[in-house]
Enzyme design. Sequence first.
Site, PDB file in Angstrom:
ATOM      1  CG  HIS A   9       0.037  -2.971   2.253  1.00  0.00           C
ATOM      2  ND1 HIS A   9       0.980  -2.246   2.954  1.00  0.00           N
ATOM      3  CD2 HIS A   9      -1.129  -2.799   2.915  1.00  0.00           C
ATOM      4  CE1 HIS A   9       0.407  -1.665   3.985  1.00  0.00           C
ATOM      5  NE2 HIS A   9      -0.871  -1.980   3.991  1.00  0.00           N
ATOM      6  NE  ARG A  60      -2.187   0.923   3.054  1.00  0.00           N
ATOM      7  CZ  ARG A  60      -3.280   1.665   3.085  1.00  0.00           C
ATOM      8  NH1 ARG A  60      -3.429   2.653   2.192  1.00  0.00           N
ATOM      9  NH2 ARG A  60      -4.229   1.449   3.976  1.00  0.00           N
ATOM     10  CD  GLU A  87      -6.133  -1.893   7.390  1.00  0.00           C
ATOM     11  OE1 GLU A  87      -7.031  -2.754   7.573  1.00  0.00           O
ATOM     12  OE2 GLU A  87      -4.946  -2.064   7.727  1.00  0.00           O
ATOM     13  CG  HIS A 182      -5.164  -2.954   2.950  1.00  0.00           C
ATOM     14  ND1 HIS A 182      -4.312  -1.893   2.716  1.00  0.00           N
ATOM     15  CD2 HIS A 182      -5.898  -3.102   1.803  1.00  0.00           C
ATOM     16  CE1 HIS A 182      -4.524  -1.419   1.497  1.00  0.00           C
ATOM     17  NE2 HIS A 182      -5.474  -2.136   0.931  1.00  0.00           N
TER      18      HIS A 182
END
Length: 248
Positions: A9, A60, A87, A182
């Site tokens: 991202h 995100r 993440e 991520h």
Amino acid sequence: MNRLVLLRHGESTWNKENRFTGWTDVDLSERGVKEAIEAGKTLKKEGFNFRIAYTSYLTRAIRTLFLTLEQMDLLWIPVYKTWRLNEKHYGMLQGLNKSEMAEKYGDQQVLLWRRSYDLPPPPMDDLDPRHPRFDHRYRDLQLSEIPATESLKETVERIVPYWKDDMAKKLKANKEILVAAHGNSLRGIVKYLKNISNEDIVGVNLPTGIPYVFEFDDDLNLQKDYFLGDPEVIRKLMEEVANQAKKK
């Protein structure tokens, strides 16, 4: 040929503030929006034409995917969202400044928390209101699946089965897929695809907003991998990621 594109991202608001983010849901910064748009322009210029895409449950990554596909006129393609691409959970470190933690605990300890294979950060308390078990987006998960902290090893263990059971099969069927996720979830995929050792994965840093291409033959044997963009710019971005948690 089958092509997989991994896209970390764009810069988030907490990336900008140099804070551990993990499963905390924060949005893109202004720079992050520009990075996602630029990624879309680059992928379109390079002739990519994705049929499906994947992302995590976190804003995100979702926004990065949306902005990228928008530039490619591909907002209509199917998108699969999964918590398995979230993440790494940073436990009690989430929300804390990386450099300040390095001042307190030392560069090496923070490096191990960030990048080591099997050492997780200290866990978040089960009663902490920030714990993901209180987040409605994870209501369908078993409690045993919801982390209070994670090492990269544990992140890999939730991602690789999903790759084998779902993503790899869809790659063979569709030839090109985009994954917007991520730093650590993508490092987990990279580790598996390139058979990187537990020791060497510490030195792998993925820059925000730079498409990372993997090319496979028809049997999904990896043929080559490469970043799209200026090598010198990418090198500097990797150094920027590597130096985030050093003492000021």
